[in-house]
Design an enzyme around this catalytic site. Structure first.
Site, mmCIF file in Angstrom:
data_model
loop_
_atom_site.group_PDB
_atom_site.id
_atom_site.type_symbol
_atom_site.label_atom_id
_atom_site.label_comp_id
_atom_site.label_asym_id
_atom_site.label_seq_id
_atom_site.Cartn_x
_atom_site.Cartn_y
_atom_site.Cartn_z
ATOM 1 N N TYR A 1 0.850 -1.182 0.000
ATOM 2 C CA TYR A 1 0.000 0.000 0.000
ATOM 3 C C TYR A 1 0.883 1.229 0.000
ATOM 4 C CZ TYR A 1 1.094 -0.260 4.979
ATOM 5 O OH TYR A 1 1.751 -0.352 6.179
ATOM 6 N N ILE B 1 -1.362 6.735 -2.573
ATOM 7 C CA ILE B 1 -2.619 6.950 -3.291
ATOM 8 C C ILE B 1 -3.374 5.661 -3.577
ATOM 9 C CG2 ILE B 1 -1.729 9.049 -4.375
ATOM 10 C CD1 ILE B 1 -1.511 7.467 -6.987
ATOM 11 N N GLY B 2 -2.916 4.525 -3.072
ATOM 12 C CA GLY B 2 -3.653 3.305 -3.336
ATOM 13 C C GLY B 2 -3.032 2.079 -2.717
ATOM 14 N N ASP C 1 11.309 9.276 -8.532
ATOM 15 C CA ASP C 1 11.022 8.432 -7.369
ATOM 16 C C ASP C 1 11.850 7.155 -7.380
ATOM 17 O OD1 ASP C 1 9.803 8.012 -4.947
ATOM 18 O OD2 ASP C 1 7.973 7.152 -5.773
#
Length: 555
Positions: A154, A157-158, A271
Site C-alpha cells: 500500500y 494513493i492506493g 522516485d
C-alpha cells in the site's frame, strides 16, 4: 524482517505514507519491510524566505505523447491547473487537438478500458492473450472479472492486490485507488498521471498496463505481478545487507536503460529507490510507481551526425565535423545506444569505428539529444534520503534529479545505506545540501564505482555527469565496462526468485469475496492512499484462513 524508516510529506497533510507500488514476495504477509516514504512539501531551504510555501503541482500537464486528461476524472477540490502549470518551463502542447480526436477510442466508463496496442516488448505475453480472449468476446473488463487474492502493498494513493482473472490461470497486480480519498487530498491528477504514463510505456524494464477501469468508488489499474519482491527487500537478505559489485552493476544497468527510455518520452521519474525497483520472476527488474513523475515536452536534437552525413560538411569550419554548437542545443542527451552500444563510444584517431550491424563502417552513429533538462518544476516531491539538492533549495529542477537519485541508488546497493542520512529527516536534508560525500572503508568498492557515484552526486546539477549527454555518458563510464547493453535481457541475473506457488489460491469461486458493508476500521496512518481496510487484527467477519478470502471491505 527489518524495516526502513522514511517519510513522505505533503503540505496538505501531516500523515506519513509508504510508496504505492511496492510488491513484496508472496511469502511475506505481515512482515514486509516498510519502505522509505516520499515527501511533497515546501522547501526547507528557501534562499529568500524560509516560510515560503511552494505548492506541489501534479506531474501531468504538457505532453506530446498522450491524449489530454480524461474528462471522467474530475478536478479535485482546490486544484488550480493554471497555477500548477506556471511552475513548469516547458513548450506548449500543440498536439492536444489531434489527441482529442482519438479520445473516443479510450473508454473511461465505469466498466473498463482494456486494449492491446502494438507493443513489441509484450509479444507472446500470456497475460495479453488472456485479456484479449475475454475482450474479443465483447466483454468489458471490470472488477467483477477479477478474483482478489491478497494485498501486496500500500502507498500514498492506493493499495496493490494480487488478483486472478476469472476463468483463467493468469495473475496480475491491481492497484486500487479510492476516489473520495484522492479528491479530498487533492491527488486525483496524480492518479491520472500514473495511468496515462503506464498506458504510454513499452519497455522490457517498465510496467505493462493491461487494463484500467473505474467503479463508483475506485480507480483500478491492472498491471504485471512481480513475484520477486523489490530490491530493498532483496538487499536485506544479502550478506552485510549489500549487493556485490557485479550484482549492483546488473541492476543499475537495467535501471539506467529504463530511465533513458523515460527521458526520451519526456518523463522525469523522480522516485527512484530500491523499494520501487521490483524483481520479476526471471530475475530482471521493473520500475514501479509513477504517480510522482513529471511529464513535459521533449524534442530530439541532432548533436553529432554520422561521418556519412558529415562528409558533405565544409572543410573550412573550425568546429569538429558533425557537431552543432553546444550552447544551441538542449542540455542533456539521449542516444539510441540501447541498441547500438559500442558504436557510440568515442574512438581513438587511428581506430576504425565499426558497427556490429555493418552501418557507418568508417564513422559513428549519430547522437540525439532528448533529455528534458530544460523543464523547471517547483514541486517538492521525493524521498528524503534521495532528494536532489536543487529540489531542497527550491531552485526548480529537471531530469538531472534522476541522475542524482541514480547515484544514491548505486551507493545504497553497494554500501547498504544512503550517503546523507541524518538523525532525522531535517538533518538528512541539511546533509544533502552541505555535507561532503564520503565512502566507508568497508565493504571494499572499486575506484570505478566510487568515481561514477562522485560524478552523479555533484550538488550543482549543471556539473553532474549525464547533464549534457544523458544516459550515454553514464554507459561509457568504466564502471559499466563489459556490459552488453543490446543483449542485457539475455544476461543471467544475479538472483532469480523462487517460483510463486499459486496453488493455495485455487479458485472455489465463493461469493464470500463480495462487498462487506461494515467491520473495517479507518487506517489512520495514511496507508493505501487513505483507503479503509480491514487489515491487522481488525478483520471483518469471514474465514481469514480461507485462501479465497481477502480482508478488503469494499469488494
Amino acid at each position: 524482517m527489518l524495516t526502513k524508516p522514511g517519510k513522505k510529506l505533503d503540505s496538505s497533510e501531516s500523515t506519513h505514507h509508504t510508496t504505492s507500488s511496492n510488491y513484496p514476495p508472496l511469502d511475506i504477509v505481515h512482515q514486509t519491510p516498510q519502505p522509505r516514504k516520499e515527501m511533497q512539501q515546501k522547501p526547507l531551504f528557501d534562499p529568500k524566505k524560509m516560510d515560503n510555501l511552494i505548492k506541489p503541482e501534479p506531474a501531468g500537464f504538457t505532453n506530446h505523447h498522450r491524449p489530454n486528461p480524461s474528462p471522467k476524472i474530475p478536478s479535485s477540490p482546490g486544484s488550480n491547473m493554471t497555477e500548477s502549470q506556471s511552475n513548469l518551463n516547458t513548450k506548449p502542447n500543440n498536439n492536444n487537438s489531434n489527441n482529442n480526436s482519438n479520445m473516443s477510442s479510450r473508454s473511461n466508463s465505469i466498466e473498463s478500458t482494456s486494449s492491446n496496442p502494438s507493443k513489441p516488448h509484450t509479444g507472446g505475453d500470456i497475460r495479453w492473450d488472456a485479456v484479449n480472449t475475454l475482450t474479443s468476446k465483447g466483454v468489458q473488463l471490470g472488477i467483477s472479472d477479477f478474483r482478489l487474492l491478497k494485498r501486496l502493498g500500500y502507498g500514498d494513493i492506493g493499495s496493490v492486490y494480487l488478483v486472478e482473472l476469472r476463468g483463467t490461470i493468469t495473475y496480475f497486480a491491481m492497484k486500487v485507488m479510492d476516489k473520495a480519498s484522492l479528491a479530498s487530498r487533492n491527488k486525483l491528477l496524480r492518479a491520472q498521471t500514473e495511468r496515462e504514463i503506464l498506458s504510454q510505456l513499452d519497455h522490457p524494464f517498465l510496467p505493462t498496463l493491461y487494463s484500467h477501469f473505474e467503479t463508483d468508488k475506485f480507480y483500478c489499474l491492472v498491471m504485471e505481478f512481480c513475484g520477486g519482491g523489490n530490491l530493498y527487500s532483496l538487499r536485506q537478505k544479502q550478506p552485510n545487507k549489500c549487493f556485490t559489485e557485479d550484482a549492483a552493476r546488473f541492476f543499475a544497468s537495467e535501471v539506467l536503460l529504463a530511465l533513458e527510455y523515460l527521458h526520451m518520452l519526456g518523463i522525469v521519474y523522480r522516485d527512484l529507490k530500491p523499494e520501487n525497483v521490483l524483481v520479476r520472476d526471471d530475475g530482471h527488474i521493473m520500475l514501479s510507481d509513477f504517480d510522482l513523475s513529471l511529464r513535459c515536452s521533449v524534442s530530439p536534437t541532432l548533436v553529432k551526425s554520422s561521418s556519412v552525413h558529415a562528409a558533405g560538411g565544409g572543410s573550412g569550419s573550425s568546429r569538429p565535423v558533425g557537431l552543432i554548437d553546444e550552447d544551441a542545443a538542449v542540455q542533456g542527451c539521449i542516444q539510441p545506444s540501447t541498441f547500438f552500444p559500442r558504436i557510440l563510444q568515442s574512438s581513438k584517431k587511428n581506430r576504425k569505428a565499426k558497427s556490429d550491424f555493418g552501418l557507418f563502417v568508417n564513422g559513428s552513429m549519430p547522437e540525439l539529444m532528448a533529455e528534458p533538462t530544460n523543464v523547471k518544476s517547483m514541486s517538492f516531491v521525493g524521498t528524503h534520503e534521495y532528494l536532489a539538492p536543487e529540489i531542497i533549495r527550491g531552485e526548480g529542477h529537471g531530469s538531472a534529479v534522476d541522475w542524482w537519485t541514480f547515484g544514491i541508488f548505486i551507493y545504497e546497493l553497494l554500501y547498504g545505506a544512503t550517503p546523507f542520512k541524518g538523525q532525522g529527516n531535517r538533518a538528512t536534508l541539511h546533509n544533502v545540501i552541505g555535507q561532503a560525500l564520503r565512502f566507508p572503508e568497508v565493504p571494499h568498492v572499486s575506484s570505478a564505482a566510487r568515481d561514477l557515484i562522485k560524478g552523479l552526486l555533484v550538488k550543482e546539477p549543471q556539473k553532474r555527469i549525464a547533464y549534457k549527454r544523458g544516459a550515454t555518458e553514464i554507459k561509457q563510464h568504466p564502471f559499466f565496462e563489459g556490459v552488453n547493453w543490446a543483449l542485457i535481457r539475455s544476461a543471467t541475473p544475479p538472483h532469480v526468485p523462487e517460483p510463486v506457488d499459486f496453488s493455495c489460491y485455487a479458485s472455489k469461486d465463493k461469493e464470500s469475496m463480495a462487498a462487506v458493508d461494515g467491520g473495517g476500521k479507518k487506517n489512520n496512518n495514511g496507508a493505501g492512499g487513505g483507503c479503509s481496510t480491514g487489515g491487522g487484527d481488525n478483520k471483518p467477519n469471514g474465514d481469514c484462513n480461507d485462501p479465497d478470502y481477502i480482508d478488503f471491505e469494499y469488494f
